[in-house]
Write a protein that holds these residues in place. Structure first.
Motif, PDB file in Angstrom:
ATOM      1  N   GLY A  94      -3.870  -4.626  -2.001  1.00 54.56           N
ATOM      2  CA  GLY A  94      -3.607  -5.817  -1.198  1.00 54.56           C
ATOM      3  C   GLY A  94      -4.000  -5.679   0.253  1.00 54.56           C
ATOM      4  N   ALA A  95      -4.221  -4.438   0.701  1.00 56.39           N
ATOM      5  CA  ALA A  95      -4.626  -4.228   2.092  1.00 56.39           C
ATOM      6  C   ALA A  95      -6.094  -4.563   2.310  1.00 56.39           C
ATOM      7  CB  ALA A  95      -4.371  -2.777   2.504  1.00 56.39           C
ATOM      8  N   GLN A  96      -6.893  -4.509   1.251  1.00 56.65           N
ATOM      9  CA  GLN A  96      -8.335  -4.719   1.381  1.00 56.65           C
ATOM     10  C   GLN A  96      -8.624  -6.156   1.837  1.00 56.65           C
ATOM     11  OE1 GLN A  96      -9.794  -1.700   1.072  1.00 56.65           O
ATOM     12  NE2 GLN A  96      -7.685  -1.140   0.529  1.00 56.65           N
ATOM     13  N   GLY A  97      -9.214  -6.276   3.007  1.00 59.47           N
ATOM     14  CA  GLY A  97      -9.520  -7.601   3.545  1.00 59.47           C
ATOM     15  C   GLY A  97      -8.362  -8.247   4.277  1.00 59.47           C
ATOM     16  N   GLY A  98      -7.195  -7.576   4.297  1.00 58.98           N
ATOM     17  CA  GLY A  98      -6.042  -8.145   4.975  1.00 58.98           C
ATOM     18  C   GLY A  98      -6.175  -8.084   6.484  1.00 58.98           C
ATOM     19  N   TRP A  99      -5.395  -8.897   7.168  1.00 56.53           N
ATOM     20  CA  TRP A  99      -5.435  -8.957   8.626  1.00 56.53           C
ATOM     21  C   TRP A  99      -4.136  -8.432   9.225  1.00 56.53           C
ATOM     22  CZ3 TRP A  99      -7.074 -14.821   8.958  1.00 56.53           C
ATOM     23  CH2 TRP A  99      -8.417 -14.951   8.547  1.00 56.53           C
ATOM     24  N   VAL A 138      -0.747   2.837   9.744  1.00 60.52           N
ATOM     25  CA  VAL A 138       0.179   3.955   9.939  1.00 60.52           C
ATOM     26  C   VAL A 138       1.320   3.815   8.935  1.00 60.52           C
ATOM     27  CG1 VAL A 138       1.698   5.152  11.560  1.00 60.52           C
ATOM     28  CG2 VAL A 138      -0.349   3.977  12.416  1.00 60.52           C
ATOM     29  N   PRO A 139       1.412   4.720   7.935  1.00 59.86           N
ATOM     30  CA  PRO A 139       0.530   5.856   7.682  1.00 59.86           C
ATOM     31  C   PRO A 139      -0.782   5.397   7.038  1.00 59.86           C
ATOM     32  CG  PRO A 139       2.167   5.730   5.950  1.00 59.86           C
ATOM     33  CD  PRO A 139       2.518   4.646   6.931  1.00 59.86           C
ATOM     34  N   PRO A 140      -1.812   6.224   7.106  1.00 59.47           N
ATOM     35  CA  PRO A 140      -3.132   5.810   6.614  1.00 59.47           C
ATOM     36  C   PRO A 140      -3.174   5.544   5.108  1.00 59.47           C
ATOM     37  CG  PRO A 140      -3.137   8.137   7.260  1.00 59.47           C
ATOM     38  CD  PRO A 140      -1.859   7.552   7.774  1.00 59.47           C
ATOM     39  N   GLN A 141      -2.202   6.047   4.344  1.00 60.21           N
ATOM     40  CA  GLN A 141      -2.200   5.805   2.902  1.00 60.21           C
ATOM     41  C   GLN A 141      -2.114   4.317   2.568  1.00 60.21           C
ATOM     42  OE1 GLN A 141      -0.518   8.039   4.568  1.00 60.21           O
ATOM     43  NE2 GLN A 141       0.088   9.828   3.359  1.00 60.21           N
ATOM     44  N   THR A 142      -1.518   3.541   3.468  1.00 57.36           N
ATOM     45  CA  THR A 142      -1.398   2.101   3.244  1.00 57.36           C
ATOM     46  C   THR A 142      -2.766   1.447   3.104  1.00 57.36           C
ATOM     47  OG1 THR A 142       0.621   2.113   4.578  1.00 57.36           O
ATOM     48  CG2 THR A 142      -0.363  -0.024   4.138  1.00 57.36           C
ATOM     49  N   LEU A 143      -3.772   1.999   3.786  1.00 58.24           N
ATOM     50  CA  LEU A 143      -5.116   1.420   3.763  1.00 58.24           C
ATOM     51  C   LEU A 143      -5.755   1.483   2.381  1.00 58.24           C
ATOM     52  CD1 LEU A 143      -6.484   2.945   7.103  1.00 58.24           C
ATOM     53  CD2 LEU A 143      -5.535   0.655   6.744  1.00 58.24           C
ATOM     54  N   GLY A 144      -5.244   2.335   1.507  1.00 60.43           N
ATOM     55  CA  GLY A 144      -5.814   2.457   0.166  1.00 60.43           C
ATOM     56  C   GLY A 144      -5.222   1.503  -0.849  1.00 60.43           C
ATOM     57  N   VAL A 196      -9.131  -4.316   6.720  1.00 58.05           N
ATOM     58  CA  VAL A 196      -9.374  -3.084   5.967  1.00 58.05           C
ATOM     59  C   VAL A 196     -10.592  -3.284   5.083  1.00 58.05           C
ATOM     60  CG1 VAL A 196      -8.411  -1.399   4.352  1.00 58.05           C
ATOM     61  CG2 VAL A 196      -6.894  -2.607   5.948  1.00 58.05           C
ATOM     62  N   ARG A 197     -11.568  -2.395   5.237  1.00 60.96           N
ATOM     63  CA  ARG A 197     -12.751  -2.402   4.374  1.00 60.96           C
ATOM     64  C   ARG A 197     -12.993  -0.982   3.882  1.00 60.96           C
ATOM     65  NH1 ARG A 197     -16.651  -5.903   8.385  1.00 60.96           N
ATOM     66  NH2 ARG A 197     -15.605  -7.942   8.116  1.00 60.96           N
ATOM     67  N   ASN A 198     -13.116  -0.846   2.603  1.00 63.35           N
ATOM     68  CA  ASN A 198     -13.334   0.482   2.006  1.00 63.35           C
ATOM     69  C   ASN A 198     -12.300   1.491   2.513  1.00 63.35           C
ATOM     70  OD1 ASN A 198     -15.690  -0.440   0.631  1.00 63.35           O
ATOM     71  ND2 ASN A 198     -16.851  -0.193   2.534  1.00 63.35           N
ATOM     72  N   ASN A 199     -11.037   1.042   2.541  1.00 63.29           N
ATOM     73  CA  ASN A 199      -9.909   1.894   2.931  1.00 63.29           C
ATOM     74  C   ASN A 199      -9.961   2.342   4.394  1.00 63.29           C
ATOM     75  OD1 ASN A 199      -9.382   1.601   0.221  1.00 63.29           O
ATOM     76  ND2 ASN A 199      -9.834   3.728  -0.305  1.00 63.29           N
ATOM     77  N   SER A 200     -10.735   1.648   5.224  1.00 63.74           N
ATOM     78  CA  SER A 200     -10.843   1.996   6.637  1.00 63.74           C
ATOM     79  C   SER A 200     -10.590   0.765   7.508  1.00 63.74           C
ATOM     80  CB  SER A 200     -12.236   2.553   6.959  1.00 63.74           C
ATOM     81  OG  SER A 200     -12.472   3.743   6.242  1.00 63.74           O
ATOM     82  N   VAL A 201     -10.148   1.008   8.733  1.00 64.15           N
ATOM     83  CA  VAL A 201      -9.867  -0.083   9.672  1.00 64.15           C
ATOM     84  C   VAL A 201     -11.161  -0.563  10.321  1.00 64.15           C
ATOM     85  CG1 VAL A 201      -8.686  -0.709  11.818  1.00 64.15           C
ATOM     86  CG2 VAL A 201      -7.553   0.779  10.152  1.00 64.15           C
ATOM     87  N   VAL A 202     -11.339  -1.880  10.348  1.00 63.77           N
ATOM     88  CA  VAL A 202     -12.485  -2.504  11.009  1.00 63.77           C
ATOM     89  C   VAL A 202     -11.939  -3.577  11.953  1.00 63.77           C
ATOM     90  CG1 VAL A 202     -14.566  -3.900  10.714  1.00 63.77           C
ATOM     91  CG2 VAL A 202     -14.030  -2.089   9.063  1.00 63.77           C
ATOM     92  N   ILE A 203     -12.376  -3.567  13.211  1.00 58.32           N
ATOM     93  CA  ILE A 203     -11.939  -4.579  14.180  1.00 58.32           C
ATOM     94  C   ILE A 203     -12.755  -5.847  13.983  1.00 58.32           C
ATOM     95  CG2 ILE A 203     -11.676  -5.151  16.615  1.00 58.32           C
ATOM     96  CD1 ILE A 203      -9.788  -2.960  15.655  1.00 58.32           C
TER      97      ILE A 203
END
Length: 394
Positions: free
Chosen positions: A284-289, A275-281, A374-381
């Motif tokens: 550094g967010a890729q693979g982050g926890w 939140v906001p979803p732009q952060t997912l792109g 974050v994987r491919n700009n999407s949230v994964v649990i």
């Protein structure tokens, strides 16, 4: 790359220009206390309507919408209670600590057996002090542990709760040495301290702490220092305290560009990154926890709120629902001591809008959290929120 970096800078400027209400539920570090929660509280008749005071900033122009959302959520929770009657009485704090204290006293004088709110940390502290001598407990909507203790509980998710969940998960996966990165402001320092406490509890080494002035130049200057610190200490993780409304977008953009690879260094953060979803792109967010509440429970609450009030709840609204849920659950057990500190801190906890939670003896709240990536700009649990206390994730 330039366009992405420009967007990250704009996000940072917007965050500096306007503090969010979520942040405003905290307060100054000068209020820090080491008081444990009291075990006392008033006796109630569980078969009669229980007078509950809701303190919200109705007449504060900057917080009126969240005040209404909190009241709506409380009434939604009351409608859920089976056989328990709540007499909800709403008092306006105007977002002012002095008024909050006088309204808390007025509520108790008029028969309130427990107080929900206020919203802001300083006001909650004042309200708690005002009614402490009468043994009335306060379930504040703050997330600041510095006001917790005695008769004041904070319902908001704390930095320690999040850090503890993430570092427990990290330690189990071999990420046992981290560098903490935080802005040199009150919020950042609270975050740093929470991470340090959680690291000690989970056996994770704090290799170094890097702080930076809360401005663009400060962020840019900190990145090469963080890279050098990671290289010199051999740390395999970096823990960011910043929010998407603050320095996080710049850090998640500039750190990978500086050679801090998410493939080799585990990024993790205290804030939600979705939140906001732009952060997912951001790279550094890729693979982050980061952590999330139980998303199924949260969606259910949001859907019911929208159906009842024809509008979305404020992100803090669920705290009022949770407060009523706790009171109702204890009263449903037929307990005359339902509103005492001893009852409120029952080990089993309560079911809330984001999953299970429990009030702790130090006045803070422990919430079940999922670990997300974050994987491919999407949230994964990666690891779901626990459904009860005592299992994995706690």
């Amino acid at each position: 790359m330039f366009a992405v970096l420009s967007s990250a800078r704009k996000a940072f400027r917007r965050g500096v220009a306007a503090l969010s209400l979520v942040a405003l539920t905290a307060c100054d570090a000068s209020l820090v206390t080491d008081l444990g929660a009291g075990s006392g509280g008033p006796s109630v008749d569980p078969n009669a309507p229980i007078p509950v005071a809701l303190l919200v900033p109705r007449s504060d122009a900057g917080a009126a919408s969240v005040a209404q959302s909190l009241e709506n959520a409380a009434r939604l929770a009351i409608a859920d209670l089976n056989g328990v009657r709540i007499d909800l009485r709403v008092y306006d704090t105007a977002g002012n600590a002095g008024i909050a204290a006088s309204q808390a006293q007025k509520a108790v004088d008029e028969g309130a057996k427990i107080i929900l709110g206020p919203l802001f940390g300083e006001a909650a502290n004042a309200a708690g002090n005002a009614v402490a001598d009468e043994g009335i407990n306060v379930l504040a909507f703050s997330n600041n542990p510095s006001i917790a203790g005695g008769n004041v509980f904070v319902l908001g998710p704390t930095f320690f709760n999040t850090a503890d969940r993430l570092l427990g998960y990290a330690r189990a996966r071999g990420r046992n040495s981290i560098v903490v990165v935080h802005p040199a402001n009150t919020e950042g320092e609270f975050g740093r301290s929470a991470i340090q406490q959680a690291a000690e509890r989970n056996g994770v080494r704090i290799a170094a702490v890097e702080s930076f002035p809360f401005n663009e130049a400060g962020v840019a200057a900190a990145v090469p220092r963080v890279r050098g610190t990671l290289q010199s200490t051999g740390a395999n993780g970096v823990f960011l305290t910043s929010t998407p409304a603050g320095a996080l977008p710049l850090l998640l953009q500039l750190m990978p560009e500086a050679g801090i690879s998410p493939q080799t260094t585990q990024y993790m953060g205290l804030a939600r990154w979705d939140v906001p979803p732009q952060t997912l792109g951001l790279p550094g967010a890729q693979g982050g926890w980061f952590t999330l509440p139980d998303q199924n429970m949260q969606r259910s609450f949001t859907e019911r709120y929208v159906a009842a009030f024809d509008g979305s709840p404020h992100p803090l609204a669920g705290l009022a629902f949770d407060g009523i849920a706790a009171v109702g659950a204890l009263a449903a057990q037929g307990r005359r001591d339902a509103l005492t500190g001893g009852a409120l801190t029952q080990t089993a906890g309560f079911q809330g809008t984001g999953g299970v939670f429990r009030l702790l003896s130090d006045g803070t709240t422990e919430r079940a959290l999922a670990v997300a990536t974050v994987r491919n700009n999407s949230v994964v649990i990666l690891d779901p929120a626990p459904s009860g206390f005592g299992g994995a994730g706690f």
